[in-house]
Each structure stands twice: as C-alpha cells, then as structure tokens.
Design a protein around this motif. Sequence first.
Motif, PDB file in Angstrom:
ATOM      1  N   THR A   1       0.802  -1.224   0.000  1.00 18.85           N
ATOM      2  CA  THR A   1       0.000   0.000   0.000  1.00 18.85           C
ATOM      3  C   THR A   1       0.841   1.284   0.000  1.00 18.85           C
ATOM      4  O   THR A   1       0.322   2.371  -0.252  1.00 18.85           O
ATOM      5  CB  THR A   1      -0.925   0.025   1.233  1.00 18.85           C
ATOM      6  OG1 THR A   1      -0.108  -0.047   2.422  1.00 18.85           O
ATOM      7  CG2 THR A   1      -1.892  -1.151   1.204  1.00 18.85           C
ATOM      8  N   LEU A   2       2.139   1.166   0.281  1.00 19.73           N
ATOM      9  CA  LEU A   2       2.962   2.363   0.446  1.00 19.73           C
ATOM     10  C   LEU A   2       3.088   3.213  -0.817  1.00 19.73           C
ATOM     11  O   LEU A   2       2.944   4.447  -0.744  1.00 19.73           O
ATOM     12  CB  LEU A   2       4.352   1.983   0.970  1.00 19.73           C
ATOM     13  CG  LEU A   2       5.320   3.147   1.214  1.00 19.73           C
ATOM     14  CD1 LEU A   2       4.743   4.147   2.207  1.00 19.73           C
ATOM     15  CD2 LEU A   2       6.672   2.631   1.697  1.00 19.73           C
ATOM     16  N   PRO A   3       3.360   2.634  -2.001  1.00 18.26           N
ATOM     17  CA  PRO A   3       3.520   3.489  -3.188  1.00 18.26           C
ATOM     18  C   PRO A   3       2.304   4.376  -3.468  1.00 18.26           C
ATOM     19  O   PRO A   3       2.457   5.580  -3.717  1.00 18.26           O
ATOM     20  CB  PRO A   3       3.762   2.479  -4.316  1.00 18.26           C
ATOM     21  CG  PRO A   3       4.398   1.313  -3.632  1.00 18.26           C
ATOM     22  CD  PRO A   3       3.678   1.216  -2.317  1.00 18.26           C
ATOM     23  N   ASP A   4       1.107   3.798  -3.412  1.00 17.30           N
ATOM     24  CA  ASP A   4      -0.095   4.600  -3.665  1.00 17.30           C
ATOM     25  C   ASP A   4      -0.305   5.644  -2.573  1.00 17.30           C
ATOM     26  O   ASP A   4      -0.751   6.768  -2.852  1.00 17.30           O
ATOM     27  CB  ASP A   4      -1.332   3.700  -3.756  1.00 17.30           C
ATOM     28  CG  ASP A   4      -1.375   2.894  -5.052  1.00 17.30           C
ATOM     29  OD1 ASP A   4      -0.639   3.273  -6.003  1.00 17.30           O
ATOM     30  OD2 ASP A   4      -2.111   1.905  -5.119  1.00 17.30           O
ATOM     31  N   ALA A   5       0.007   5.283  -1.344  1.00 23.25           N
ATOM     32  CA  ALA A   5      -0.132   6.236  -0.237  1.00 23.25           C
ATOM     33  C   ALA A   5       0.812   7.420  -0.425  1.00 23.25           C
ATOM     34  O   ALA A   5       0.442   8.575  -0.166  1.00 23.25           O
ATOM     35  CB  ALA A   5       0.141   5.545   1.093  1.00 23.25           C
ATOM     36  N   LEU A   6       2.022   7.149  -0.896  1.00 23.04           N
ATOM     37  CA  LEU A   6       2.990   8.233  -1.130  1.00 23.04           C
ATOM     38  C   LEU A   6       2.564   9.122  -2.297  1.00 23.04           C
ATOM     39  O   LEU A   6       2.745  10.347  -2.249  1.00 23.04           O
ATOM     40  CB  LEU A   6       4.379   7.651  -1.384  1.00 23.04           C
ATOM     41  CG  LEU A   6       5.084   7.060  -0.168  1.00 23.04           C
ATOM     42  CD1 LEU A   6       6.375   6.365  -0.589  1.00 23.04           C
ATOM     43  CD2 LEU A   6       5.374   8.121   0.882  1.00 23.04           C
ATOM     44  N   ASP A   7       1.997   8.507  -3.337  1.00 21.08           N
ATOM     45  CA  ASP A   7       1.494   9.305  -4.454  1.00 21.08           C
ATOM     46  C   ASP A   7       0.415  10.278  -3.975  1.00 21.08           C
ATOM     47  O   ASP A   7       0.406  11.458  -4.326  1.00 21.08           O
ATOM     48  CB  ASP A   7       0.914   8.395  -5.537  1.00 21.08           C
ATOM     49  CG  ASP A   7       1.988   7.676  -6.342  1.00 21.08           C
ATOM     50  OD1 ASP A   7       3.153   8.107  -6.292  1.00 21.08           O
ATOM     51  OD2 ASP A   7       1.651   6.688  -7.011  1.00 21.08           O
ATOM     52  N   ALA A   8      -0.507   9.757  -3.163  1.00 24.54           N
ATOM     53  CA  ALA A   8      -1.590  10.593  -2.653  1.00 24.54           C
ATOM     54  C   ALA A   8      -1.065  11.671  -1.714  1.00 24.54           C
ATOM     55  O   ALA A   8      -1.525  12.820  -1.745  1.00 24.54           O
ATOM     56  CB  ALA A   8      -2.624   9.716  -1.930  1.00 24.54           C
ATOM     57  N   LEU A   9      -0.088  11.299  -0.903  1.00 24.85           N
ATOM     58  CA  LEU A   9       0.481  12.252   0.040  1.00 24.85           C
ATOM     59  C   LEU A   9       1.223  13.364  -0.701  1.00 24.85           C
ATOM     60  O   LEU A   9       1.116  14.545  -0.348  1.00 24.85           O
ATOM     61  CB  LEU A   9       1.419  11.529   1.001  1.00 24.85           C
ATOM     62  CG  LEU A   9       2.085  12.383   2.084  1.00 24.85           C
ATOM     63  CD1 LEU A   9       1.060  13.106   2.934  1.00 24.85           C
ATOM     64  CD2 LEU A   9       2.985  11.496   2.958  1.00 24.85           C
TER      65      LEU A   9
END
Length: 364
Positions: free
Chosen positions: A339-347
């Motif tokens: 889940t980290l890559p998508d979370a970083l994109d959103a952040l």
Amino acid sequence: MKVTTKKAGIAGLAMFGAAALLAGCASAPDDSGDGGSDTAIDFQPCMVSDAGGFDDKSFNQLGFEGITKAAEELGVEAKTVESKDETEYAPNLTSLVDQGCDLIVTVGFALSAATVESATANPDVEYVIIDDAADNDFDGTVDAENIKPILFDTAQAAFLAGYAAADYTTTNVVGTFGGMNFPTVSIFMDGFKQGVDYYASENGKAVKVVGWDGTDGSFTGGFEANDQARQTAQALIDQNIDVLLPVGGPIYQSAAAAIRDSGREIALIGVDADVFETDPSVGDLLLTSIRKGIDVGTYDAVLAAGNGEFDASPFIGTLENEGVGLAPFHDFESKISDTLPDALDALQASIISGDVVVNSYLSE
C-alpha cells in the motif's frame, strides 16, 4: 510510482528571510538539454567545492556533474577547484577571479560569507551558490545582485521519506542525525520527523523518532566520514532503530559501516543524490534517498549564463517543480508494503495542493 521524480531543476538562510526570497523565485530549470551551441564562445565557467570535495557522492559531485555537462554543451572547459578546508574558500575564489572566470559556482552554505565577499568585490562576475541564500545580514534579500541562490525545500521530500520509514519500521523506532545544526541540514530532519508523526496520527501506529526533537538532536560536528560519525550512528542503533537518516554528505558512509557491524537489518536513507546510483556499495542498505536536483539546477544556471541570460532570481526546489523528490526504493521494492507506493502518491499530491502542510524555514 509517481513520487520518484525525474532529474529536473533545481541553505544558511535565516528563517525570517525566507518569505522575501520565495516571493522572487525563478521558474523551475528546464531539463530540455537543447541550449548548447556548436560554436565556441568567450565564456569561462568555474566552481569551488566545499571541504567535502567533488567525490563526496553527494551535492559537490552533483554540482560538478552539472557544470561539466553545461560546459560541454557550451563548447568550453570548466575550471573546478576543490577546497580542503574552510581556510581555502576565499583564496580559491580570488584565484578563480584572477583567472578570468565569468561565472563562479560555489557549492554549499559553508562558502556563503566568502561568496558574498567575492561577489561584492567583483560585480562584473556572476555567481551561483548552491544550498544557501547568500543572506548573511538576514534581511531577507541576497547580499549581492550578482549572486543566484539555488535552494531546496527538502522538508517536503523528507516528509515522504519519514512517512515511508514509519510504514516500514518493525521496531517502531527510527533515527536521524546530522553533520551540524544548520538550516540546510535540519530541514531534512524536520521534514522526516513531521512525516513520521503524520503517519502515526493517520494510521494509529506509535513510531518514535530519535536523534531530532524538532529543535536539537544528534550531530557529529562536521561533515566527514569519521569515527565521530560512526559513534553517533551507533548511539542511535543502540536505541533499537531500524531506519536511519544521516544528513551531511559522506557521513552516511560511517552510518553504513555501523549498520553492517551491528548485524541487524537497519535501512539507510540517503540525501541529496540517489545514493543507490552514486554509491552502489551501500545500495543493499538503502530504503530510498531524498533527492535535490542540484545537478540539473547547476546545469541550467551555467547554461543560461553562458548564453548571456544569467538570472539572479533565487530558485527554490519543491515537490511541485520537481526540484526535490524521493528516489526509487530499488532493492527494497519487495520489502515495502503493497500500500505504500499509492499512499505516497496521494500524500505528494496533498502536499503540492496544500492540503498537507510541511513546515520549514523555506515555507514560512
């Protein structure tokens, strides 16, 4: 993963002077690479390193790469001088002026005073300073009209790194330390801590940051890879960290040695360059790196000066203009959460939009 930025454009700045500088910022450097000329021109670009030298695998090296590329495209040869210590800064600048340099790039905030002095004494020479605002009287303006500052709001990218570290940690303790407590160093540590704290509040995971409390923390007193840097890293390792962010050029090398000696799985975070690329010997330890576009920022400024288009307006690298960003996770791609890559994109998008605020001396 979108937060891995391309190499594009690009601080001894006092906190209360940042707003005035930001108001006059130049646009992001152009990475088109089409500004060169097939005809030799009468232009001499020059560069002075700080005490880290051009092989520091960090910001001096990136600056060197930037001026070298620009000089090649302009059809000239850059003069570059390495400084062994701070006593050589002023003499090196004087020597380059005497050799007829039209543009002098100084690398790092440590050269700020010497750069201002040289620029003031030589108004017909153009100067670029990396990682400093050349504002030694702290009035919010550059101290000489012929100096262009290239600065980086690395707190934004460090915020992403802190978020990633908090997601990755299993001991729930992460650490950071720096060379000296200067704004250009602590800005990384500030952003990192803010990112860790943000992750904790958003995900209900208690993660502790050691080595920086938002005001003070662990510092080696210099920017050399030496026993002091190794001992500083070891003191944090002894507090059960499993992610470590060293901020200060080659001090990461001492941190890597301490990590290997510990026999534990501790992830390293690089700064300035994508350290996985500049120093593959520590690649297996690197979670990611917090990048500054020093190479392209330098290239753009030198190329513009060589084409008679020198612009002294300060440039501030941000996530939005891709002057700062995270490097790829490289060998850690399989170790991070799904889940980290998508979370970083959103952040990252939230930081750019202003929905998530990252505080730094360059954003005030």
